[in-house]
Design a protein around this motif. Structure first.
Motif: not given
Length: 340
Positions: A98-119
């Motif tokens: 979101a920008d500083i006013t709180g308006t959404t400007v980008g999104t992403a959704v991803r499934d976690l792999p079974e053994h991720p490098d989480l960071a």
């Protein structure tokens, strides 16, 4: 008693004007004078100062026939800063930028792999949502107890790849401040700002989902406890079964409304007996799906158990409450730094 210095007075006036612009949108100088009670020269000076600082810009004019300085509309420079909220679950990562006013400007959704490098996985998902926008602050909501002293988990939370120093690693990768908060606490932030708990400075959010927990807000402040364990109501045992096992979404689907309400009322009673919050909000999948019907049934049973008057309400936050709370938390931090 100390009096405010001129510099402090200017900072207070600037923040007052910026908060009004965030709350009400673009305003004219006369409108700012009316809302703040400040003099014409003071408002003129602060507008000039905020424009020079890149915080405020002219966005248009007010009225069809009016022209000149009095008609100019001033608004927040939305792109002055961007923040990211992250909902980190055991199976997915969801990000909103979101920008500083709180308006959404980008999104992403991803499934976690079974053994991720989480960071690394979180960093890449945040970067995908942000695109080419530089971030000021990132707030992450995740299951588990977050120690308020150092901002890391007290113990494991079942998220694949989570390990000691996770927050520090994400912070290093992104190069910006990163805040970790319990996911139910963030849902309570959203409920307080935009949902059923608006206007209530004391309330408990009961989170009824695949996981079960609670968040406590008293005197308008989120309460975490000494180790971050405030609200871990899922561990409460009733008749040999934990509250989490008895009302988690899988179990809730097998129960009739009366029995489910009775179980929830017992947990709500425990919170009300100790805290007397006045309001209990039912959130999570079950709380939202059953809505006012379940809230009404729980309210009846709670009223029979407790002498303390307590309203039971269904969550009214639209969309992902955890993600919204994360964005709001990141915005609070960014605005305090940038606006003063």
């Amino acid at each position: 008693m100390k009096t405010a210095t001129p510099a402090m007075a200017r900072a207070i006036n600037d923040r007052l004007a910026l908060d009004l612009l965030l709350e009400r949108g673009p305003l004219t100088a006369p409108q700012l004078r009316e809302l703040t009670g400040l003099s014409r020269p003071t408002v003129s000076d602060l507008v000039e100062r905020l424009m020079e600082g890149g915080l405020v810009e002219v966005t248009g004019e007010c009225g069809q026939d009016r022209r000149g300085p009095k008609a100019r509309l001033y608004g927040i420079v939305a792109g002055r800063a961007h923040v990211a909220g992250v909902d980190l679950r055991r199976a997915t990562v969801e990000v909103t930028v979101a920008d500083i006013t709180g308006t959404t400007v980008g999104t992403a959704v991803r499934d976690l792999p079974e053994h991720p490098d989480l960071a690394a996985f979180v960093e890449s998902t945040v970067s995908a949502a942000a695109g080419d926008r530089a971030l000021d602050t990132v707030a992450i909501g995740a299951p588990g107890l977050v120690d308020p002293r150092h901002g890391e988990l007290v113990a494991g939370n079942g998220v694949p790849g989570w390990g000691p120093g996770f927050v520090q690693e994400v912070r290093h990768r992104l190069g910006v401040p990163v805040i970790l908060e319990n996911e139910v606490n963030l849902a309570a932030v959203a409920e307080h700002r935009t949902g059923a708990a608006m206007g209530s400075d004391d309330f408990v959010l009961l989170w009824l989902d695949d996981g079960v927990g609670a968040a406590v807000v008293l005197d308008g402040r989120l309460r975490r406890g000494a180790s971050g364990g405030a609200g871990e109501i899922g561990l409460l045992e009733v008749d040999g079964t934990t509250f989490c096992e008895s009302v988690a979404s899988g179990a809730a689907r097998e129960l009739g409304g009366e029995e489910l309400a009775g179980r929830i009322a017992l947990a709500a009673f425990a919170m009300v007996t100790i805290l007397d919050p006045g309001v209990v909000v039912l959130g999570g999948k079950t709380g939202r799906a059953e809505g006012d019907t379940l809230a009404g049934l729980v309210g009846e049973r709670l009223g029979a158990l407790s002498p303390a008057p307590t309203r039971v309400l269904a969550s009214t936050v639209a969309g992902n409450a955890i993600l919204q709370g994360a964005v709001l938390t990141a915005l609070d931090t960014a605005r305090d730094r940038i606006f003063g």
